[in-house]
Design an enzyme around this catalytic site. Structure first.
Site, PDB file in Angstrom:
ATOM      1  N   LYS A 133      -6.397  17.833  20.860  1.00 17.27           N
ATOM      2  CA  LYS A 133      -7.160  17.618  22.081  1.00 17.27           C
ATOM      3  C   LYS A 133      -8.085  18.899  22.169  1.00 17.27           C
ATOM      4  CE  LYS A 133      -6.419  15.614  26.097  1.00 17.27           C
ATOM      5  NZ  LYS A 133      -5.943  14.151  26.510  1.00 17.27           N
TER       6      LYS A 133
HETATM    7  N1  GLU Z   1      -8.134  11.171  26.829  1.00 23.19           N
HETATM    8  C1  GLU Z   1      -7.128  10.036  26.424  1.00 23.19           C
HETATM    9  C2  GLU Z   1      -5.836  10.229  26.498  1.00 23.19           C
HETATM   10  O1  GLU Z   1      -5.400  11.407  27.061  1.00 23.19           O
HETATM   11  C3  GLU Z   1      -7.754   9.187  25.305  1.00 23.19           C
HETATM   12  C4  GLU Z   1      -7.639   9.819  24.177  1.00 23.19           C
HETATM   13  C5  GLU Z   1      -8.216   9.238  22.976  1.00 23.19           C
HETATM   14  O2  GLU Z   1      -8.870   7.893  23.177  1.00 23.19           O
HETATM   15  O3  GLU Z   1      -8.337   9.460  21.776  1.00 23.19           O
HETATM   16  O4  GLU Z   1      -4.739   9.699  26.111  1.00 23.19           O
END
Ligand code: GLU
Length: 436
Positions: free
Chosen positions: A126
């Site tokens: 993240k």
């Molecule tokens: N931000 C989204 C989540 O928290 C998607 C992450 C992604 O598609 O890599 O799952």
């Protein structure tokens, strides 16, 4: 200066690095409690559990940009790769004024769990920048995104770590990230991020995927509880890409969306809000504030509204020991990441309210991100029907598997989800072995 003796060394060798201090409240502390709860169920794999309690790699970057008025501003950015045992890091990037390292670490860990539970060949990662993007012009936002991408460029890549949208980031930001990375590499690398515009190798269905996943697990959970979706009343916190789409799909299935809360306020209508009208109001004015065809409630009253399904789809730590007693719903579907504190989780459990945890409920987004990444690699694109059908199948199968584990061990769906996911991650860890 005193020289540390051997016994001091022995006691220190398992001490956590300062930034992993679990005493500190916050999302990372919550995640650690979740891991502790699952450890007794991991059998012999529990010898590897320490792996889950520290991120593999965490990068803090300074992101300086020139503002439109000619002055310089510095922002703090992060990219954390929690685990890569099952594949490259994968997870979004958020731009928010409250972003901290602890938060990004927790979000990266929840990505590891999420990707494992739907069995995607990814680890968890993240990123984020501590910034309120609403204070920036479009040009400033572009410069911020490009400089951040360049700074984290040393650890991301289509086979290393693949960012995507999250809170306050979107297709345009993904396009700038893809371009910046590609310019630095000297070759167009569409697979470096997902959630891109369709014209740049994005996938059909990606924008709606998280909300569609929330709806799909909601249907499955309702079926297990003998609830008819068409007869339910729904309350949604957060009316963006996740809450807005989920509300639309529930309304299309005949449910009555009675309350919506976002950063602008809380709107309520016992006979049902017009979800499409509210969506167009929000897209025009930025929030539910000023929407006329509804009652305005004080924000604190949102949690106690009469409903069957509550969907927190905004930020972390919204359902707490203070408001969990007020919740009327029969089930909570976590569209957001980390919306329920462990104390609130226990209260809901004791009150017989089913919680469908974030790591399965909102896994639809990253599932279609995976489809996008696969399509980019093969330069062959699928139809929207194909994408939605595969998404629904994956979500249903994952939900059925965790329901069975929850039944078997008599544990909450969250613990069951962690049992499935952590076992997969640690099995990969064990098979790969410790290097060197
Ligand atoms: N931000 C989204 C989540 O928290 C998607 C992450 C992604 O598609 O890599 O799952």
């Amino acid at each position: 200066m005193s020289i540390p003796d051997a016994s001091a060394k022995a006691t220190n060798q398992h001490a956590l690095p300062s930034y992993l201090n679990s005493e500190r409240p916050g999302p990372w502390g919550i995640y650690l409690q979740q891991v502790d709860r699952v450890t007794p169920y991991l059998g012999s794999l529990s010898r590897w559990v320490e792996t889950l309690k520290r991120p593999k790699r965490a990068l803090i970057v300074d992101v300086p940009i020139e503002l439109d008025n000619g002055t310089m501003a510095h922002f703090e950015g992060y990219r954390v790769q929690h685990n890569t045992s099952r594949g490259p890091g994968k997870g979004g990037v958020r731009f928010h004024q409250d972003v901290t390292l602890s938060e990004v670490m927790a979000l990266s860990a929840w990505m590891s769990v999420k990707n494992a539970v739907v069995n995607l060949p990814f680890g968890g990662a993240k990123g984020g920048i501590r910034v309120d993007p609403k204070t920036l012009s479009r040009g400033e936002l572009e410069r911020l995104t490009r400089r951040y991408t360049s700074e984290i460029g040393i650890i991301i890549g289509p086979t290393k770590d693949i960012p995507a949208p999250d809170v306050n980031t979107n297709e345009q930001i993904m396009a700038w990230m893809m371009d910046t990375y590609s310019m630095n590499e000297g070759a167009t690398a569409s697979g470096v991020v997902t959630g891109k515009p369709i014209a740049l190798g994005g996938s059909l269905g990606r924008r709606e995927a998280t909300g569609r996943g929330v709806y799909t697990v909601g249907q499955e959970a309702a079926q297990h509880l003998g609830i008819d979706i068409a007869k339910t009343k729904i309350a949604v916190q957060g009316f963006g890409n996740v809450g807005g789409i989920a509300a639309k799909l529930f309304a299309q299935a005949g449910a009555t969306v009675v309350a919506v809360q976002d950063h602008g306020g809380t709107v309520y209508k016992a006979s049902g809000l017009d979800v499409l009208a509210l969506l167009s109001h929000v897209s025009e004015y930025g929030s539910v504030l000023g929407y006329e065809n509804a009652e305005i409630l004080p924000d604190a009253q949102f949690w106690g509204v009469d409903c069957d399904i509550l969907i927190p789809a905004a930020l972390e730590q919204q359902i707490t020991a203070e408001n969990a007693h007020q919740i009327q719903a029969r089930m909570v579907i976590e569209g957001a990441n980390g919306p329920t504190t462990p104390e609130a989780d226990d209260i809901l459990h004791e009150r017989g309210i089913l919680v469908v945890p974030d790591v399965i409920a909102n896994a639809g987004g990253v599932t279609v991100s995976y489809f996008e990444w696969v399509q980019d690699f093969s330069s062959f694109f699928w139809s929207e029907d194909e994408i939605n059908a595969r998404l629904v199948r994956i979500m249903r199968e994952a939900f059925a598997a965790i329901w069975q584990v929850a039944d078997e061990h008599r544990v909450s769906l969250r613990t069951a989800t962690f049992i499935v996911a952590c076992s997969r991650i640690l099995q990969a860890r064990e098979l790969r072995g410790l290097y060197p």
